[in-house]
Write an enzyme that holds these catalytic residues in place. Structure first.
Site, PDB file in Angstrom:
ATOM      1  N   SER A   1      36.470  47.068  42.784  1.00  0.00           N
ATOM      2  CA  SER A   1      35.197  46.815  43.363  1.00  0.00           C
ATOM      3  C   SER A   1      34.415  45.486  42.748  1.00  0.00           C
ATOM      4  O   SER A   1      33.532  45.156  43.243  1.00  0.00           O
ATOM      5  CB  SER A   1      34.416  47.875  42.729  1.00  0.00           C
ATOM      6  OG  SER A   1      34.799  49.213  43.195  1.00  0.00           O
TER       7      SER A   1
ATOM      8  N   HIS B   1      39.224  45.601  50.025  1.00  0.00           N
ATOM      9  CA  HIS B   1      38.259  46.426  49.204  1.00  0.00           C
ATOM     10  C   HIS B   1      38.050  47.488  50.401  1.00  0.00           C
ATOM     11  O   HIS B   1      37.213  46.953  51.296  1.00  0.00           O
ATOM     12  CB  HIS B   1      37.199  45.555  48.927  1.00  0.00           C
ATOM     13  CG  HIS B   1      35.941  46.300  48.199  1.00  0.00           C
ATOM     14  ND1 HIS B   1      34.708  45.902  47.952  1.00  0.00           N
ATOM     15  CD2 HIS B   1      36.064  47.581  47.445  1.00  0.00           C
ATOM     16  CE1 HIS B   1      33.976  46.769  47.340  1.00  0.00           C
ATOM     17  NE2 HIS B   1      34.791  47.779  47.024  1.00  0.00           N
TER      18      HIS B   1
ATOM     19  N   GLU C   1      36.465  44.781  53.261  1.00  0.00           N
ATOM     20  CA  GLU C   1      36.061  43.462  52.549  1.00  0.00           C
ATOM     21  C   GLU C   1      37.245  42.787  52.110  1.00  0.00           C
ATOM     22  O   GLU C   1      37.922  43.251  51.254  1.00  0.00           O
ATOM     23  CB  GLU C   1      35.141  43.710  51.478  1.00  0.00           C
ATOM     24  CG  GLU C   1      34.199  42.254  51.191  1.00  0.00           C
ATOM     25  CD  GLU C   1      33.254  42.766  49.922  1.00  0.00           C
ATOM     26  OE1 GLU C   1      33.233  43.772  49.083  1.00  0.00           O
ATOM     27  OE2 GLU C   1      32.424  41.859  49.683  1.00  0.00           O
TER      28      GLU C   1
ATOM     29  N   ASN D   1      28.969  44.460  46.808  1.00  0.00           N
ATOM     30  CA  ASN D   1      28.452  44.861  45.480  1.00  0.00           C
ATOM     31  C   ASN D   1      27.088  43.879  44.918  1.00  0.00           C
ATOM     32  O   ASN D   1      26.388  44.360  44.251  1.00  0.00           O
ATOM     33  CB  ASN D   1      29.299  45.356  44.356  1.00  0.00           C
ATOM     34  CG  ASN D   1      30.071  46.669  44.644  1.00  0.00           C
ATOM     35  OD1 ASN D   1      29.378  47.785  44.888  1.00  0.00           O
ATOM     36  ND2 ASN D   1      31.317  46.756  44.776  1.00  0.00           N
TER      37      ASN D   1
HETATM   38  N1  NAD Z   1      35.314  55.261  44.290  1.00  0.00           N
HETATM   39  C1  NAD Z   1      34.603  54.317  45.142  1.00  0.00           C
HETATM   40  O1  NAD Z   1      33.794  54.603  45.668  1.00  0.00           O
HETATM   41  C2  NAD Z   1      35.264  53.116  45.283  1.00  0.00           C
HETATM   42  C3  NAD Z   1      34.993  52.131  46.366  1.00  0.00           C
HETATM   43  C4  NAD Z   1      35.670  51.190  46.514  1.00  0.00           C
HETATM   44  C5  NAD Z   1      36.566  50.605  45.614  1.00  0.00           C
HETATM   45  N2  NAD Z   1      36.784  51.304  44.368  1.00  0.00           N
HETATM   46  C6  NAD Z   1      37.855  50.707  43.350  1.00  0.00           C
HETATM   47  O2  NAD Z   1      39.080  51.557  43.822  1.00  0.00           O
HETATM   48  C7  NAD Z   1      40.004  51.765  42.557  1.00  0.00           C
HETATM   49  C8  NAD Z   1      40.253  53.196  42.270  1.00  0.00           C
HETATM   50  O3  NAD Z   1      39.133  53.810  42.175  1.00  0.00           O
HETATM   51  P1  NAD Z   1      38.945  55.382  42.265  1.00  0.00           P
HETATM   52  O4  NAD Z   1      37.379  55.814  42.550  1.00  0.00           O
HETATM   53  O5  NAD Z   1      40.029  55.763  43.442  1.00  0.00           O
HETATM   54  O6  NAD Z   1      39.408  55.815  40.929  1.00  0.00           O
HETATM   55  P2  NAD Z   1      39.935  57.323  40.454  1.00  0.00           P
HETATM   56  O7  NAD Z   1      39.753  57.628  38.882  1.00  0.00           O
HETATM   57  O8  NAD Z   1      39.632  58.549  41.432  1.00  0.00           O
HETATM   58  O9  NAD Z   1      41.445  57.074  40.646  1.00  0.00           O
HETATM   59  C9  NAD Z   1      42.311  56.026  39.842  1.00  0.00           C
HETATM   60  C10 NAD Z   1      43.898  56.669  39.748  1.00  0.00           C
HETATM   61  O10 NAD Z   1      44.588  55.744  39.068  1.00  0.00           O
HETATM   62  C11 NAD Z   1      45.446  56.285  38.418  1.00  0.00           C
HETATM   63  N3  NAD Z   1      46.287  55.462  37.480  1.00  0.00           N
HETATM   64  C12 NAD Z   1      45.738  54.947  36.333  1.00  0.00           C
HETATM   65  N4  NAD Z   1      46.465  54.110  35.560  1.00  0.00           N
HETATM   66  C13 NAD Z   1      47.762  53.992  36.564  1.00  0.00           C
HETATM   67  C14 NAD Z   1      48.872  53.342  36.422  1.00  0.00           C
HETATM   68  N5  NAD Z   1      49.096  52.361  35.505  1.00  0.00           N
HETATM   69  N6  NAD Z   1      49.639  53.266  37.618  1.00  0.00           N
HETATM   70  C15 NAD Z   1      49.529  54.298  38.677  1.00  0.00           C
HETATM   71  N7  NAD Z   1      48.297  54.846  38.691  1.00  0.00           N
HETATM   72  C16 NAD Z   1      47.370  54.859  37.746  1.00  0.00           C
HETATM   73  C17 NAD Z   1      44.908  57.552  37.721  1.00  0.00           C
HETATM   74  O11 NAD Z   1      45.797  58.410  37.193  1.00  0.00           O
HETATM   75  C18 NAD Z   1      44.033  57.873  38.790  1.00  0.00           C
HETATM   76  O12 NAD Z   1      44.714  58.967  39.579  1.00  0.00           O
HETATM   77  C19 NAD Z   1      38.903  51.049  41.284  1.00  0.00           C
HETATM   78  O13 NAD Z   1      39.522  49.707  41.284  1.00  0.00           O
HETATM   79  C20 NAD Z   1      37.721  51.125  42.159  1.00  0.00           C
HETATM   80  O14 NAD Z   1      36.804  49.939  41.661  1.00  0.00           O
HETATM   81  C21 NAD Z   1      36.210  52.536  44.218  1.00  0.00           C
END
Ligand code: NAD
Length: 297
Positions: A118, A139, A151, A189
């Protein structure tokens, strides 16, 4: 492109794997947590059932979609032979740099490495690889199977050809891609977070209450939900960390996070995920109940 690896099977990773698999790609879904992988498959299955209930998918297509996904706890095994990796692991710069360093040595040299970050710089992520021209931001928005936007973020060295391929691929997934260059917060963002921060300032300064701020923005601007409710859904800790990225990246005080937001995160009131934010979420997300602290007495 036929084979895709998705790193991280949390909120975003399971949605990204779902969308690729439903469009016929062979997907490796990789997470360090076996538990997260199990939950992700359960979520994908439930979300496919919802699409079936709306008459937009058959049982056979659901089975095929699930059959297209294999899960791995080892990155090495999951990424060999893939044409594209979409990284959606926890939003932590050091973690992402380590993952991309490893991906660079584990994937075939022509594979494209995308991140769903993000707010972390794509250029910085690309700099730890030997293929910065093939590193790009993809994104997706939450919930991924529903939201149309991708994005597409070009790092400083991302090539025209790789950008073109990711734009085409996003269309193939039924999404609408929009390109942005790699500056703090990209576009989504950079515009959303100052609006949320300003809504929190309006509450902090007593301009209006939680319900009034959200009603004015929802009905007045035709937004599907107000900015305080949206902040609770995104996670107040996530909003704060993106505001820090904007503030540090531009050095402009207009991005300074509101002290109320800082206090709430320090107190563990992070929105939906912790049960308390501007609203109380202890009864689920269907009902909007203003948190006790912000109720008018
Ligand atoms: N949640 C949102 O609304 C949103 C929207 C757009 C982008 N994002 C981006 O997406 C990404 C993930 O966000 P999320 O909300 O899904 O997080 P989340 O916490 O729900 O999931 C992250 C996952 O990554 C896993 N993980 C951690 N280290 C790891 C590794 N070394 N190898 C493999 N897996 C690993 C964790 O076990 C977890 O299951 C982030 O970069 C976030 O900024 C999130």
């Amino acid at each position: 492109m036929k084979k895709v690896a998705v790193i991280g099977s949390g909120t975003m990773g399971n949605g990204i794997a779902h969308v690729f698999a439903q469009h016929g790609f062979i997907v490796s879904l990789i997470d360090i947590s076996e538990d997260a992988l199990g939950k992700a498959i359960g979520t994908i299955s439930k979300n496919l059932d919802r699409i079936i209930a709306k008459g937009n998918l058959t049982e056979e297509q659901k089975e095929q979609t699930l059959a297209n996904i294999s899960t791995f706890t080892s990155m090495q095994e999951g990424v060999k032979d893939v044409d594209l990796v979409v990284e959606a692991a926890t939003e932590n710069a050091d973690l992402k740099l380590k993952i991309f360093r490893d991906l660079d040595s584990l994937t075939k040299p022509e594979a494209i490495l995308a991140s769903n970050t993000s707010s972390i710089s794509i250029t910085k992520i690309a700099s730890v690889t030997n293929r910065p021209d093939k590193v790009i931001g993809m994104h997706f928005m939450n919930p991924v199977p529903v939201m149309k936007l991708v994005e597409v973020i070009r790092g400083y060295s991302t090539s025209d050809e790789v950008t073109r391929q990711i734009v085409e691929l996003s269309k193939q997934l039924g999404k609408v891609p929009a390109e942005a260059n790699d500056y703090p917060g990209f576009v989504a963002n950079r515009i959303l977070m100052p609006m949320i921060n300003e809504a929190i300032y309006s509450l902090y300064e007593g301009v209006a209450g939680v319900e009034e701020i959200d009603t004015i923005m929802k009905l007045g601007m035709a937004h599907p939900m107000g900015p305080l409710q949206l902040a609770d859904f995104i996670g107040l800790d996530v909003c704060l960390s993106i505001l820090h990225v904007l503030h540090d990246g531009f050095g402009n005080p207009k991005y300074a996070p509101c002290p109320l937001l800082v206090n709430m995160v320090q107190a563990g009131h992070k929105g939906v995920k912790s049960g308390q934010g501007f609203y109380s979420w202890t009864h689920g997300t269907k009902e909007l109940v203003v948190a006790d602290r912000f109720k008018k007495h």
